[in-house]
Design an enzyme around this catalytic site. Structure first.
Site, PDB file in Angstrom:
ATOM      1  N   GLU A 133       0.817  -1.219   0.000  1.00  0.00           N
ATOM      2  CA  GLU A 133       0.000   0.000   0.000  1.00  0.00           C
ATOM      3  C   GLU A 133       0.848   1.266   0.000  1.00  0.00           C
ATOM      4  OE1 GLU A 133      -3.541  -0.133   2.378  1.00  0.00           O
ATOM      5  OE2 GLU A 133      -3.546  -2.317   2.397  1.00  0.00           O
ATOM      6  N   LYS A 161       3.314   3.454   7.242  1.00  0.00           N
ATOM      7  CA  LYS A 161       4.187   2.328   6.873  1.00  0.00           C
ATOM      8  C   LYS A 161       5.311   2.829   5.950  1.00  0.00           C
ATOM      9  CE  LYS A 161       3.758  -1.536   7.692  1.00  0.00           C
ATOM     10  NZ  LYS A 161       4.190  -2.381   8.842  1.00  0.00           N
TER      11      LYS A 161
HETATM   12  P1  NAD Z   1      -2.732  -7.174  13.026  1.00  0.00           P
HETATM   13  O1  NAD Z   1      -3.408  -5.848  13.210  1.00  0.00           O
HETATM   14  O2  NAD Z   1      -3.551  -8.406  12.930  1.00  0.00           O
HETATM   15  O3  NAD Z   1      -1.681  -7.410  14.212  1.00  0.00           O
HETATM   16  C1  NAD Z   1      -0.862  -6.393  14.707  1.00  0.00           C
HETATM   17  C2  NAD Z   1      -0.259  -6.877  16.013  1.00  0.00           C
HETATM   18  O4  NAD Z   1       0.632  -5.851  16.498  1.00  0.00           O
HETATM   19  C3  NAD Z   1      -1.291  -7.121  17.121  1.00  0.00           C
HETATM   20  O5  NAD Z   1      -1.019  -8.330  17.798  1.00  0.00           O
HETATM   21  C4  NAD Z   1      -1.107  -5.935  18.061  1.00  0.00           C
HETATM   22  O6  NAD Z   1      -1.436  -6.223  19.414  1.00  0.00           O
HETATM   23  C5  NAD Z   1       0.382  -5.650  17.884  1.00  0.00           C
HETATM   24  N1  NAD Z   1       0.722  -4.244  18.210  1.00  0.00           N
HETATM   25  C6  NAD Z   1       0.093  -3.119  17.802  1.00  0.00           C
HETATM   26  N2  NAD Z   1       0.687  -2.032  18.325  1.00  0.00           N
HETATM   27  C7  NAD Z   1       1.737  -2.490  19.063  1.00  0.00           C
HETATM   28  C8  NAD Z   1       2.745  -1.857  19.834  1.00  0.00           C
HETATM   29  N3  NAD Z   1       2.787  -0.513  19.966  1.00  0.00           N
HETATM   30  N4  NAD Z   1       3.674  -2.622  20.440  1.00  0.00           N
HETATM   31  C9  NAD Z   1       3.646  -3.975  20.323  1.00  0.00           C
HETATM   32  N5  NAD Z   1       2.695  -4.631  19.634  1.00  0.00           N
HETATM   33  C10 NAD Z   1       1.756  -3.892  18.998  1.00  0.00           C
HETATM   34  O7  NAD Z   1      -1.820  -6.984  11.735  1.00  0.00           O
HETATM   35  P2  NAD Z   1      -1.419  -8.046  10.612  1.00  0.00           P
HETATM   36  O8  NAD Z   1      -2.464  -8.071   9.564  1.00  0.00           O
HETATM   37  O9  NAD Z   1      -0.987  -9.291  11.261  1.00  0.00           O
HETATM   38  O10 NAD Z   1      -0.144  -7.316   9.975  1.00  0.00           O
HETATM   39  C11 NAD Z   1       1.155  -7.527  10.509  1.00  0.00           C
HETATM   40  C12 NAD Z   1       2.152  -6.672   9.744  1.00  0.00           C
HETATM   41  O11 NAD Z   1       2.121  -7.010   8.364  1.00  0.00           O
HETATM   42  C13 NAD Z   1       1.848  -5.185   9.812  1.00  0.00           C
HETATM   43  O12 NAD Z   1       3.072  -4.495   9.944  1.00  0.00           O
HETATM   44  C14 NAD Z   1       1.200  -4.868   8.482  1.00  0.00           C
HETATM   45  O13 NAD Z   1       1.463  -3.527   8.078  1.00  0.00           O
HETATM   46  C15 NAD Z   1       1.891  -5.859   7.573  1.00  0.00           C
HETATM   47  N6  NAD Z   1       1.112  -6.306   6.395  1.00  0.00           N
HETATM   48  C16 NAD Z   1      -0.157  -6.788   6.549  1.00  0.00           C
HETATM   49  C17 NAD Z   1      -0.854  -7.243   5.437  1.00  0.00           C
HETATM   50  C18 NAD Z   1      -2.244  -7.831   5.567  1.00  0.00           C
HETATM   51  O14 NAD Z   1      -2.883  -8.116   4.547  1.00  0.00           O
HETATM   52  N7  NAD Z   1      -2.759  -8.066   6.760  1.00  0.00           N
HETATM   53  C19 NAD Z   1      -0.260  -7.197   4.171  1.00  0.00           C
HETATM   54  C20 NAD Z   1       1.049  -6.698   4.052  1.00  0.00           C
HETATM   55  C21 NAD Z   1       1.726  -6.261   5.173  1.00  0.00           C
HETATM   56  P1  TYD Z   2      -9.248  -4.639   3.746  1.00  0.00           P
HETATM   57  O1  TYD Z   2      -9.437  -6.077   4.095  1.00  0.00           O
HETATM   58  O2  TYD Z   2      -9.601  -3.594   4.753  1.00  0.00           O
HETATM   59  O3  TYD Z   2      -7.722  -4.478   3.262  1.00  0.00           O
HETATM   60  P2  TYD Z   2      -7.005  -3.204   2.539  1.00  0.00           P
HETATM   61  O4  TYD Z   2      -7.836  -2.009   2.689  1.00  0.00           O
HETATM   62  O5  TYD Z   2      -5.737  -3.105   3.359  1.00  0.00           O
HETATM   63  O6  TYD Z   2      -6.765  -3.620   1.131  1.00  0.00           O
HETATM   64  O7  TYD Z   2     -10.083  -4.336   2.439  1.00  0.00           O
HETATM   65  C1  TYD Z   2      -9.889  -5.076   1.242  1.00  0.00           C
HETATM   66  C2  TYD Z   2     -10.766  -4.447   0.182  1.00  0.00           C
HETATM   67  O8  TYD Z   2     -12.141  -4.657   0.552  1.00  0.00           O
HETATM   68  C3  TYD Z   2     -10.592  -2.946   0.053  1.00  0.00           C
HETATM   69  O9  TYD Z   2     -10.715  -2.576  -1.310  1.00  0.00           O
HETATM   70  C4  TYD Z   2     -11.744  -2.371   0.841  1.00  0.00           C
HETATM   71  C5  TYD Z   2     -12.842  -3.408   0.672  1.00  0.00           C
HETATM   72  N1  TYD Z   2     -13.790  -3.539   1.804  1.00  0.00           N
HETATM   73  C6  TYD Z   2     -15.161  -3.510   1.571  1.00  0.00           C
HETATM   74  O10 TYD Z   2     -15.614  -3.374   0.425  1.00  0.00           O
HETATM   75  N2  TYD Z   2     -15.992  -3.632   2.653  1.00  0.00           N
HETATM   76  C7  TYD Z   2     -15.541  -3.751   3.915  1.00  0.00           C
HETATM   77  O11 TYD Z   2     -16.378  -3.834   4.869  1.00  0.00           O
HETATM   78  C8  TYD Z   2     -14.126  -3.806   4.136  1.00  0.00           C
HETATM   79  C9  TYD Z   2     -13.576  -3.970   5.532  1.00  0.00           C
HETATM   80  C10 TYD Z   2     -13.290  -3.707   3.044  1.00  0.00           C
END
Ligand code: NAD
Ligand code: TYD
Length: 352
Positions: A133, A161
């Site tokens: 992103e 980020k």
């Molecule tokens: P998540 O929100 O599920 O988990 C985040 C975790 O970080 C939680 O356990 C929370 O308690 C902990 N946390 C938050 N603030 C904190 C702090 N100040 N100190 C210590 N711990 C803290 O997130 P996720 O989806 O597992 O994403 C993990 C990482 O991967 C993030 O850095 C996110 O930017 C990156 N990422 C996520 C996706 C995705 O699709 N979910 C994709 C690409 C990158």
């Molecule tokens: P999301 O899972 O929040 O991930 P990101 O925004 O990091 O890509 O959303 C995925 C896609 O789905 C995004 O285009 C926003 C859309 N979306 C909805 O249409 N409805 C919803 O309720 C949510 C949470 C996301």
């Protein structure tokens, strides 16, 4: 044998990574540091407590003193940095927490690593887990993002980020800190917090509630199974080049509406209901600044590190749907409290 610190290990990707790592690297020792925000959940790590090579520390990555204690005390040589505020919609409602954790927290972690690893002699490595992103939004005709794409973040989440990515880069160039950055596309799989599209759709469909789709539903995301992401991080840790960035994705672009319909069909097949669940789809006001399309070209991961995704999307999605069906207690618990309030605010419905 490595001594790992995993920040954010109680979140979605972090908990999957911790399970994956302990299952595949039984000789390593792993310390999880997590602040247990609304997104962090110890139940996602349950069953690991009894392992002698696993420890959980409840703490904040903004706490410099704590980090400066943990790193030398545990002789940490490998840091995998997941901890973050991760939801775009929440970053629009309240960006401050994103600046604190994602920017200040990453800075605090980098400083602690710099102090602990003054003489980085043992192959120390810090992998900063970031997102596609940071590169902004693609038009339909544009090629996918690569490691050389321009930074053009559009949401407060993406901007925070991006700031963290820049700090990580600067610590390599200025101090020679052994860092690597991964920029990954959207993940899906078990243990994802129900605020994100895929679990939200599964759970609302199961509960016969409206399934909110933003705008026209044609925004595109490039979906990767979380286990393939974990294997990607493993490959970067093993053979990535310090100071480099790696784009991780499965070339699996889908429109949101297609995903939602696929989940509805999948559930109809597993648990037939009177009306097709796709009738629950409700178009709602679009997210402000909603990025139209993300896509990743993972050629560097494939060519230089020999990594490739293993999950076919249909199989991964079905496995994920089955996981939520089998883990009702997990998601019923995590959406208590703050989540109900957030849901009411985000979707304009009552908290009851
Ligand atoms: P998540 O929100 O599920 O988990 C985040 C975790 O970080 C939680 O356990 C929370 O308690 C902990 N946390 C938050 N603030 C904190 C702090 N100040 N100190 C210590 N711990 C803290 O997130 P996720 O989806 O597992 O994403 C993990 C990482 O991967 C993030 O850095 C996110 O930017 C990156 N990422 C996520 C996706 C995705 O699709 N979910 C994709 C690409 C990158
Ligand atoms: P999301 O899972 O929040 O991930 P990101 O925004 O990091 O890509 O959303 C995925 C896609 O789905 C995004 O285009 C926003 C859309 N979306 C909805 O249409 N409805 C919803 O309720 C949510 C949470 C996301």
């Amino acid at each position: 044998m490595r001594q790992l610190l995993v920040t954010g290990g109680a979140g979605f990707i972090g908990s999957n990574f911790v399970r994956y790592w302990l299952a595949h690297h039984a000789d390593d020792r792993l310390v999880v540091l997590d602040a247990l925000t609304y997104a962090g959940n110890l139940e996602s790590l349950s069953g690991l407590e009894s392992l002698a090579n696993y420890q959980f520390i409840h703490g904040d990555i903004c706490d410099a003193e704590l980090l400066e204690e943990i790193l030398p005390e545990n002789d940490i040589d490998t840091i995998v940095h997941f901890a973050a505020e991760s939801h775009v919609d929440r970053s629009i409602l309240g960006p401050e927490a994103f600046i604190r954790t994602n920017v200040q927290g990453t800075f605090t972690l980098l400083e602690a690593a710099r102090k602990a690893w003054v003489n980085a002699r043992r192959g120390q490595r810090l992998v900063h887990v970031s997102t596609d992103e940071v590169f902004g939004s693609l038009e339909r005709h544009e090629p996918p993002f690569t490691e050389t794409s321009r930074y053009r973040p559009n949401s407060p989440y993406a901007a925070s980020k991006a700031a963290a990515d820049h700090l990580v880069r600067a610590y390599f160039h200025t101090y020679g800190l052994p860092v690597l950055t991964t920029n990954c596309s959207n993940n899906y799989g078990p243990y994802q917090f129900p605020e994100k599209l895929i679990p939200l759709t599964i759970i609302n469909a199961l509960e016969n509630k409206p399934i909110p789709v933003y705008g026209d539903g044609c925004n595109v995301r490039d979906w990767l199974h979380v286990e393939d992401h974990c294997r990607g991080i493993e490959a970067v840790l093993a053979a990535g080049e310090k100071g480099q960035t790696y784009s991780i994705g499965a070339s699996n672009e889908r429109e949101n509406l297609d995903i939602v319909q696929q989940i509805c069909n999948c559930l109809d097949g597993m648990l037939p209901s009177k009306r097709p669940r796709r009738d629950l789809i409700t178009f709602v006001t679009d997210r402000p600044g909603h990025d139209r399309r993300y896509a990743i070209d993972a050629s560097r991961m494939r060519n230089e590190l020999g990594w490739h995704p293993t999950y076919a999307f249909a199989d991964g999605l079905e496995q994920t749907v089955r996981w939520y069906l089998a883990h009702r207690r997990w998601w019923e618990r995590v959406r208590r409290g703050d989540y109900r309030h957030y849901y009411a605010q985000q979707y304009g419905v009552s908290e009851a």
